[in-house]
Design a protein around this motif. Structure first.
Motif, PDB file in Angstrom:
ATOM      1  N   LEU A  38      47.869  14.773  12.682  1.00  0.00           N
ATOM      2  CA  LEU A  38      48.111  13.549  13.445  1.00  0.00           C
ATOM      3  C   LEU A  38      46.864  12.687  13.526  1.00  0.00           C
ATOM      4  CD1 LEU A  38      50.370  14.744  16.391  1.00  0.00           C
ATOM      5  CD2 LEU A  38      50.946  13.103  14.611  1.00  0.00           C
ATOM      6  N   ALA A  39      45.717  13.303  13.701  1.00  0.00           N
ATOM      7  CA  ALA A  39      44.469  12.543  13.780  1.00  0.00           C
ATOM      8  C   ALA A  39      44.162  11.844  12.461  1.00  0.00           C
ATOM      9  CB  ALA A  39      43.320  13.467  14.176  1.00  0.00           C
ATOM     10  N   LEU A  40      44.527  12.448  11.348  1.00  0.00           N
ATOM     11  CA  LEU A  40      44.285  11.832  10.048  1.00  0.00           C
ATOM     12  C   LEU A  40      45.264  10.698   9.751  1.00  0.00           C
ATOM     13  CD1 LEU A  40      43.578  14.974   7.846  1.00  0.00           C
ATOM     14  CD2 LEU A  40      41.933  13.257   8.591  1.00  0.00           C
ATOM     15  N   VAL A  41      46.498  10.843  10.195  1.00  0.00           N
ATOM     16  CA  VAL A  41      47.537   9.882   9.858  1.00  0.00           C
ATOM     17  C   VAL A  41      47.566   8.700  10.820  1.00  0.00           C
ATOM     18  CG1 VAL A  41      50.037   9.581   9.648  1.00  0.00           C
ATOM     19  CG2 VAL A  41      48.950  11.616   8.735  1.00  0.00           C
ATOM     20  N   ARG A  42      47.425   8.965  12.106  1.00  0.00           N
ATOM     21  CA  ARG A  42      47.580   7.915  13.106  1.00  0.00           C
ATOM     22  C   ARG A  42      46.222   7.419  13.583  1.00  0.00           C
ATOM     23  NH1 ARG A  42      52.316   6.947  15.465  1.00  0.00           N
ATOM     24  NH2 ARG A  42      51.209   6.252  17.308  1.00  0.00           N
ATOM     25  N   ASP A  43      46.142   6.110  13.830  1.00  0.00           N
ATOM     26  CA  ASP A  43      44.917   5.532  14.367  1.00  0.00           C
ATOM     27  C   ASP A  43      44.777   5.818  15.858  1.00  0.00           C
ATOM     28  OD1 ASP A  43      44.299   4.487  11.918  1.00  0.00           O
ATOM     29  OD2 ASP A  43      45.320   2.587  12.309  1.00  0.00           O
ATOM     30  N   ASP A  44      45.892   5.759  16.572  1.00  0.00           N
ATOM     31  CA  ASP A  44      45.868   5.909  18.017  1.00  0.00           C
ATOM     32  C   ASP A  44      46.811   7.044  18.412  1.00  0.00           C
ATOM     33  OD1 ASP A  44      45.448   5.488  20.678  1.00  0.00           O
ATOM     34  OD2 ASP A  44      46.784   3.763  20.824  1.00  0.00           O
ATOM     35  N   LEU A  45      46.271   8.086  18.989  1.00  0.00           N
ATOM     36  CA  LEU A  45      47.102   9.217  19.397  1.00  0.00           C
ATOM     37  C   LEU A  45      47.699   9.022  20.783  1.00  0.00           C
ATOM     38  CD1 LEU A  45      44.989  12.229  18.152  1.00  0.00           C
ATOM     39  CD2 LEU A  45      47.033  11.275  17.132  1.00  0.00           C
ATOM     40  N   CYS A  46      47.378   7.907  21.447  1.00  0.00           N
ATOM     41  CA  CYS A  46      47.820   7.698  22.824  1.00  0.00           C
ATOM     42  C   CYS A  46      49.087   6.861  22.925  1.00  0.00           C
ATOM     43  CB  CYS A  46      46.713   7.041  23.637  1.00  0.00           C
ATOM     44  SG  CYS A  46      45.268   8.085  23.781  1.00  0.00           S
ATOM     45  N   SER A  47      49.644   6.420  21.830  1.00  0.00           N
ATOM     46  CA  SER A  47      50.891   5.657  21.901  1.00  0.00           C
ATOM     47  C   SER A  47      51.802   6.054  20.752  1.00  0.00           C
ATOM     48  CB  SER A  47      50.614   4.160  21.852  1.00  0.00           C
ATOM     49  OG  SER A  47      50.129   3.793  20.592  1.00  0.00           O
ATOM     50  N   LYS A  58      58.796   2.719  23.237  1.00  0.00           N
ATOM     51  CA  LYS A  58      57.352   2.857  23.120  1.00  0.00           C
ATOM     52  C   LYS A  58      56.836   3.637  24.323  1.00  0.00           C
ATOM     53  CE  LYS A  58      53.177   0.255  22.183  1.00  0.00           C
ATOM     54  NZ  LYS A  58      52.596  -1.058  21.887  1.00  0.00           N
ATOM     55  N   ALA A  59      56.078   4.682  24.055  1.00  0.00           N
ATOM     56  CA  ALA A  59      55.462   5.494  25.099  1.00  0.00           C
ATOM     57  C   ALA A  59      53.951   5.396  24.942  1.00  0.00           C
ATOM     58  CB  ALA A  59      55.910   6.942  24.995  1.00  0.00           C
ATOM     59  N   VAL A  60      53.273   5.062  26.037  1.00  0.00           N
ATOM     60  CA  VAL A  60      51.830   4.888  26.005  1.00  0.00           C
ATOM     61  C   VAL A  60      51.212   5.783  27.072  1.00  0.00           C
ATOM     62  CG1 VAL A  60      49.930   3.263  26.254  1.00  0.00           C
ATOM     63  CG2 VAL A  60      52.078   2.504  25.247  1.00  0.00           C
ATOM     64  N   LEU A  61      50.212   6.517  26.682  1.00  0.00           N
ATOM     65  CA  LEU A  61      49.466   7.355  27.610  1.00  0.00           C
ATOM     66  C   LEU A  61      48.236   6.580  28.055  1.00  0.00           C
ATOM     67  CD1 LEU A  61      48.876  10.165  28.889  1.00  0.00           C
ATOM     68  CD2 LEU A  61      47.586  10.672  26.831  1.00  0.00           C
ATOM     69  N   SER A  62      48.141   6.340  29.361  1.00  0.00           N
ATOM     70  CA  SER A  62      46.960   5.638  29.852  1.00  0.00           C
ATOM     71  C   SER A  62      46.042   6.640  30.542  1.00  0.00           C
ATOM     72  CB  SER A  62      47.313   4.511  30.810  1.00  0.00           C
ATOM     73  OG  SER A  62      48.462   4.746  31.524  1.00  0.00           O
ATOM     74  N   TYR A  63      44.782   6.419  30.340  1.00  0.00           N
ATOM     75  CA  TYR A  63      43.801   7.333  30.903  1.00  0.00           C
ATOM     76  C   TYR A  63      42.565   6.530  31.294  1.00  0.00           C
ATOM     77  CZ  TYR A  63      41.800   6.909  26.252  1.00  0.00           C
ATOM     78  OH  TYR A  63      41.280   6.423  25.101  1.00  0.00           O
ATOM     79  N   GLU A  64      41.806   7.077  32.190  1.00  0.00           N
ATOM     80  CA  GLU A  64      40.575   6.435  32.628  1.00  0.00           C
ATOM     81  C   GLU A  64      39.434   7.437  32.541  1.00  0.00           C
ATOM     82  OE1 GLU A  64      40.941   4.803  36.517  1.00  0.00           O
ATOM     83  OE2 GLU A  64      42.754   3.686  36.024  1.00  0.00           O
ATOM     84  N   VAL A  65      38.275   6.941  32.222  1.00  0.00           N
ATOM     85  CA  VAL A  65      37.097   7.789  32.171  1.00  0.00           C
ATOM     86  C   VAL A  65      36.492   7.810  33.561  1.00  0.00           C
ATOM     87  CG1 VAL A  65      34.842   8.132  31.129  1.00  0.00           C
ATOM     88  CG2 VAL A  65      36.719   7.195  29.767  1.00  0.00           C
TER      89      VAL A  65
END
Length: 67
Positions: A38-47, A58-65
């Protein structure tokens, strides 16, 4: 004449025991392989988005540092 199946059943039981013992390791290898693929194929793993005709999901994972 009777056939002796004891050797076959013992090797089958040993094989089943080995499969149960190695299952967590195999599951870990499969999970890591999927993550790397998945990391190689997709640019963004969070959506993730799926489009079926006019419908768009569309599913989006939001996160904060945190500091």
């Amino acid at each position: 004449m009777y056939l002796d199946n004891s050797d076959v059943s013992l090797s089958y039981q040993r094989g089943q025991a080995m499969l149960k013992r190695n299952f967590p390791i195999r599951l870990l290898i499969v999970c890591f392989t999927l993550l790397i693929a998945l990391a190689l194929v997709r640019d963004d793993l969070c959506s993730i988005q799926y489009q079926d005709g006019k419908k768009l999901f569309k599913a989006v994972l939001s996160y904060e540092v945190r500091d």
